[in-house]
Scaffold this active site. Structure first.
Site: not given
Ligand SMILES: NC(=O)c1ccc[n+]([C@@H]2O[C@H](COP(=O)([O-])OP(=O)(O)OC[C@H]3O[C@@H](n4cnc5c(N)ncnc54)[C@H](OP(=O)(O)O)[C@@H]3O)[C@@H](O)[C@H]2O)c1
Length: 262
Positions: A153, A166
């Site tokens: 991130s 985090y």
């Molecule tokens: N979105 C942003 O703007 C942003 C910005 C910076 C960094 N990131 C990084 O990008 C990545 C993805 O972010 P996102 O916002 O797209 O994710 P998200 O929607 O919060 O989560 C994606 C999926 O992860 C699964 N998950 C969560 N905990 C889990 C676990 N313990 N084991 C297996 N699966 C798990 C969840 O499915 P289930 O509930 O079915 O397990 C969910 O569908 C993360 O590492 C985040 O820190 C995101």
């Protein structure tokens, strides 16, 4: 988001490659899994909720990707993760790409965390990707080819208020990615990171709807908007590709320029 996603047309091909993307039932993981599948890779997607995974697999197939395998396990369960990776490598006869994408968030000041709560978040966000990379690299060495891709991130470089655990996990992941880049390069395995900025994913729906916060995004991000989730896909395809063979230990920031702005 105002604009529709552009059709995927990656110049990089991943035919014959086998990938696992964690946390790919929705959000950025889903978009990266879809992009890898559309580039020709055989993709397995992970999450804890089987129904969500099945729906995601169907959506990727409908978009024109190869059939996708759903592997439900909690990444914090290292035995389950290791077993899933072994099963994938056995069934597909190889494993080329691991996208360590799961990253749970718990925005609170440090004073509000107990040691157990901090350890639990670090177990999911830092130790789990470490153990999955360990398991995956164990199979990649057999073919002397592998791509370890860690989703960090911009919080790995710059800190926001009241998000200490985090932020520590993401900075730690950046260090892990570099350590693996040094350790595995001679086995034909590269290790790189993707550092997303602010994306309009399901997790951020509340913030996207918040007019004041979205106005802040417009000003703070040089591109002047939230990232569209599909805009992360090409970064994963490139880092996974043969063309990226000399890219090792790199953080590919995908943030519309947010972190280079004074
Ligand atoms: N979105 C942003 O703007 C942003 C910005 C910076 C960094 N990131 C990084 O990008 C990545 C993805 O972010 P996102 O916002 O797209 O994710 P998200 O929607 O919060 O989560 C994606 C999926 O992860 C699964 N998950 C969560 N905990 C889990 C676990 N313990 N084991 C297996 N699966 C798990 C969840 O499915 P289930 O509930 O079915 O397990 C969910 O569908 C993360 O590492 C985040 O820190 C995101």
């Amino acid at each position: 988001m105002p604009d529709a996603p552009l059709p995927p047309r990656s110049p990089f091909r991943l035919d014959g490659r086998v990938a696992l993307v964690t946390g790919a039932g929705r959000g950025l993981g889903f978009e990266m899994a879809k992009a890898l599948a559309l580039a020709g890779a055989t993709v397995a997607i992970n999450g804890r909720n089987r129904e969500r995974l099945d729906a995601a697999a169907a959506a990727i197939a409908q978009a024109g990707g190869r059939p996708v395998r759903a592997m439900a396990f909690d990444v914090a369960d290292s035995e389950a993760g290791t077993a899933a990776i072994a099963a994938l490598a056995r069934d597909e006869r190889r494993l080329d790409i691991l996208v360590n994408n799961v990253g749970a968030r718990d925005r609170r000041p440090l004073q509000d965390f107990t040691a157990e709560e901090a350890a639990r978040l670090l177990a999911t966000d830092l130790v789990a990707p470490m153990m999955l990379a360990r398991a995956a690299a164990g199979h990649m060495v057999a073919h002397r080819h592998g791509r370890l891709i860690t989703v960090t991130s911009i919080a790995g470089h710059v800190a926001n208020r009241n998000d200490p655990v985090y932020t520590a996990a993401k900075a730690g992941l950046t260090g892990l990615m570099r350590a693996l880049a040094v350790d595995y390069a001679r086995e034909g395995i590269t290790s790189n990171a993707i550092a997303p900025g602010m994306f309009a994913t399901e997790t951020n729906e509340g913030l996207v709807r918040d007019a004041q916060f979205s106005a802040f995004v417009d000003i703070r991000v040089p591109v002047g908007r939230w990232g569209r989730p599909h805009e992360i896909g090409a970064a994963a395809v490139f880092l996974a590709s043969d063309e990226a063979s000399f890219v090792n230990g790199h953080v590919l920031t995908v943030d519309g320029g947010q972190t280079v702005r004074m």
